[in-house]
Design a protein around this motif. Structure first.
Motif, mmCIF file in Angstrom:
data_model
loop_
_atom_site.group_PDB
_atom_site.id
_atom_site.type_symbol
_atom_site.label_atom_id
_atom_site.label_comp_id
_atom_site.label_asym_id
_atom_site.label_seq_id
_atom_site.Cartn_x
_atom_site.Cartn_y
_atom_site.Cartn_z
ATOM 1 N N ILE A 1 0.851 -1.205 0.000
ATOM 2 C CA ILE A 1 0.000 0.000 0.000
ATOM 3 C C ILE A 1 0.882 1.249 0.000
ATOM 4 O O ILE A 1 0.707 2.148 -0.825
ATOM 5 N N LEU A 2 1.834 1.295 0.931
ATOM 6 C CA LEU A 2 2.678 2.486 1.063
ATOM 7 C C LEU A 2 3.541 2.708 -0.185
ATOM 8 O O LEU A 2 3.842 3.852 -0.534
ATOM 9 N N SER A 3 3.889 1.637 -0.879
ATOM 10 C CA SER A 3 4.707 1.777 -2.093
ATOM 11 C C SER A 3 3.927 2.433 -3.238
ATOM 12 O O SER A 3 4.531 2.912 -4.204
ATOM 13 N N LYS A 4 2.607 2.459 -3.139
ATOM 14 C CA LYS A 4 1.768 3.041 -4.201
ATOM 15 C C LYS A 4 1.497 4.525 -3.977
ATOM 16 O O LYS A 4 0.803 5.161 -4.768
ATOM 17 N N LEU A 5 2.006 5.085 -2.892
ATOM 18 C CA LEU A 5 1.709 6.479 -2.533
ATOM 19 C C LEU A 5 2.796 7.437 -2.997
ATOM 20 O O LEU A 5 3.970 7.098 -3.030
ATOM 21 N N ASN B 1 4.403 11.403 -2.180
ATOM 22 C CA ASN B 1 4.598 12.201 -0.959
ATOM 23 C C ASN B 1 3.438 13.150 -0.675
ATOM 24 O O ASN B 1 3.144 13.438 0.484
ATOM 25 N N THR B 2 2.795 13.646 -1.735
ATOM 26 C CA THR B 2 1.736 14.643 -1.544
ATOM 27 C C THR B 2 0.345 14.024 -1.362
ATOM 28 O O THR B 2 -0.618 14.745 -1.135
ATOM 29 N N ASP B 3 0.238 12.700 -1.480
ATOM 30 C CA ASP B 3 -1.071 12.040 -1.358
ATOM 31 C C ASP B 3 -1.644 12.181 0.047
ATOM 32 O O ASP B 3 -0.916 12.153 1.040
ATOM 33 N N VAL B 4 -2.955 12.310 0.098
ATOM 34 C CA VAL B 4 -3.677 12.290 1.369
ATOM 35 C C VAL B 4 -4.313 10.906 1.475
ATOM 36 O O VAL B 4 -5.139 10.532 0.651
ATOM 37 N N LEU B 5 -3.895 10.164 2.487
ATOM 38 C CA LEU B 5 -4.308 8.769 2.655
ATOM 39 C C LEU B 5 -5.443 8.656 3.661
ATOM 40 O O LEU B 5 -5.325 9.103 4.801
ATOM 41 N N VAL B 6 -6.558 8.056 3.221
ATOM 42 C CA VAL B 6 -7.717 7.829 4.087
ATOM 43 C C VAL B 6 -8.085 6.348 3.984
ATOM 44 O O VAL B 6 -8.204 5.807 2.881
ATOM 45 N N LEU B 7 -8.253 5.727 5.134
ATOM 46 C CA LEU B 7 -8.513 4.291 5.183
ATOM 47 C C LEU B 7 -10.003 4.001 5.316
ATOM 48 O O LEU B 7 -10.698 4.667 6.085
ATOM 49 N N LEU B 8 -10.466 3.010 4.578
ATOM 50 C CA LEU B 8 -11.826 2.514 4.773
ATOM 51 C C LEU B 8 -11.717 1.447 5.850
ATOM 52 O O LEU B 8 -11.146 0.377 5.634
ATOM 53 N N ASP B 9 -12.223 1.776 7.025
ATOM 54 C CA ASP B 9 -11.965 0.991 8.227
ATOM 55 C C ASP B 9 -13.235 0.925 9.060
ATOM 56 O O ASP B 9 -13.917 1.942 9.223
ATOM 57 N N ASP B 10 -13.527 -0.229 9.617
ATOM 58 C CA ASP B 10 -14.765 -0.366 10.394
ATOM 59 C C ASP B 10 -14.778 0.499 11.648
ATOM 60 O O ASP B 10 -15.829 0.732 12.237
ATOM 61 N N LYS B 11 -13.624 1.012 12.069
ATOM 62 C CA LYS B 11 -13.563 1.903 13.238
ATOM 63 C C LYS B 11 -13.502 3.373 12.817
ATOM 64 O O LYS B 11 -13.214 4.246 13.620
ATOM 65 N N GLY B 12 -13.791 3.632 11.555
ATOM 66 C CA GLY B 12 -13.724 4.992 11.034
ATOM 67 C C GLY B 12 -14.977 5.797 11.315
ATOM 68 O O GLY B 12 -15.935 5.324 11.921
ATOM 69 N N LYS B 13 -14.946 7.025 10.816
ATOM 70 C CA LYS B 13 -16.065 7.958 10.986
ATOM 71 C C LYS B 13 -17.210 7.579 10.043
ATOM 72 O O LYS B 13 -16.978 7.193 8.904
ATOM 73 N N HIS B 14 -18.413 7.693 10.552
ATOM 74 C CA HIS B 14 -19.606 7.421 9.743
ATOM 75 C C HIS B 14 -20.113 8.735 9.141
ATOM 76 O O HIS B 14 -20.136 9.765 9.803
ATOM 77 N N TYR B 15 -20.517 8.678 7.880
ATOM 78 C CA TYR B 15 -21.061 9.830 7.184
ATOM 79 C C TYR B 15 -22.394 9.450 6.549
ATOM 80 O O TYR B 15 -22.553 8.338 6.066
ATOM 81 N N THR B 16 -23.295 10.412 6.491
ATOM 82 C CA THR B 16 -24.443 10.257 5.594
ATOM 83 C C THR B 16 -23.923 10.609 4.197
ATOM 84 O O THR B 16 -22.818 11.147 4.055
ATOM 85 N N LYS C 1 -3.874 17.341 -4.127
ATOM 86 C CA LYS C 1 -3.592 16.847 -5.473
ATOM 87 C C LYS C 1 -4.256 15.479 -5.684
ATOM 88 O O LYS C 1 -4.905 15.250 -6.694
ATOM 89 N N GLN C 2 -4.070 14.564 -4.714
ATOM 90 C CA GLN C 2 -4.650 13.234 -4.845
ATOM 91 C C GLN C 2 -5.110 12.708 -3.492
ATOM 92 O O GLN C 2 -4.343 12.664 -2.543
ATOM 93 N N LEU C 3 -6.372 12.320 -3.439
ATOM 94 C CA LEU C 3 -6.949 11.670 -2.270
ATOM 95 C C LEU C 3 -6.902 10.171 -2.531
ATOM 96 O O LEU C 3 -7.419 9.704 -3.552
ATOM 97 N N VAL C 4 -6.263 9.431 -1.643
ATOM 98 C CA VAL C 4 -6.144 7.990 -1.804
ATOM 99 C C VAL C 4 -6.963 7.306 -0.719
ATOM 100 O O VAL C 4 -6.702 7.473 0.473
ATOM 101 N N LEU C 5 -7.971 6.568 -1.157
ATOM 102 C CA LEU C 5 -8.794 5.768 -0.255
ATOM 103 C C LEU C 5 -8.312 4.326 -0.363
ATOM 104 O O LEU C 5 -8.014 3.860 -1.460
#
Length: 157
Positions: A60-64, A66-81, A98-102
């Motif tokens: 995962i980290l090798s695909k990033l 330096n300027t990427d913003v990394l956000v994880l899809l995680d069951d302990k994450g924030k819930h959104y409508t 520049k790039q949002l990485v989920l």
């Protein structure tokens, strides 16, 4: 801004693949979007959960960048409508990212290194879904978010 979705392992269900491609095509009208698949790790039977998470984390980290913003899809994450998620996307665009990485991790979640690099976590539900289905759900929600931002008649409140 560009959005990249990283996912561990390929999708083998042709119906899910068709739906994922459908929403990827729809997204082209709003934003640059890329789904990047990280191949499953070989010989996982010989690895502990921690070792598997660490190997996946390295990939995962090798695909990033330096300027990427990394956000994880995680069951302990924030819930959104869906409305809140559309505002979240707008905020990220307004921030000049520049790039949002989920990232959808493997079956055991993420390594400590990936958690440290991330800037946030999002949960799509309190329920558990297959990693293959989550790909469709998040791509559809990104699409829905942009239709909300453009006041298009896809989302109904």
């Amino acid at each position: 801004m560009k959005i990249k979705l990283l996912a561990i392992g390929k999708t083998d269900n042709k119906h899910l693949i068709a739906l994922i491609e459908e929403y990827q095509n729809r997204l082209k009208h709003y934003i640059k979007f890329e789904l990047q698949i990280i191949p499953d790790i070989k010989n996982v039977k010989n690895l502990s959960e921690i070792q598997q998470k660490e190997k996946e984390g390295e990939l995962i980290l090798s695909k990033l960048q330096n300027t990427d913003v990394l956000v994880l899809l995680d069951d302990k994450g924030k819930h959104y409508t869906s409305m809140e998620f559309s505002k979240y996307l707008q905020k990220k665009m307004n921030a000049g990212i520049k790039q949002l990485v989920l990232v959808i991790g493997g079956p055991y979640g993420f390594s400590d290194a990936v958690y440290k690099k991330s800037t946030g976590k999002i949960s799509l539900s309190k329920m558990t879904f297959s990693h293959q289905m989550i790909r469709l759900f998040i791509i559809e929600q990104i699409y829905r978010g942009f239709t909300i931002l453009k006041n298009e008649p896809y989302h109904h409140e």
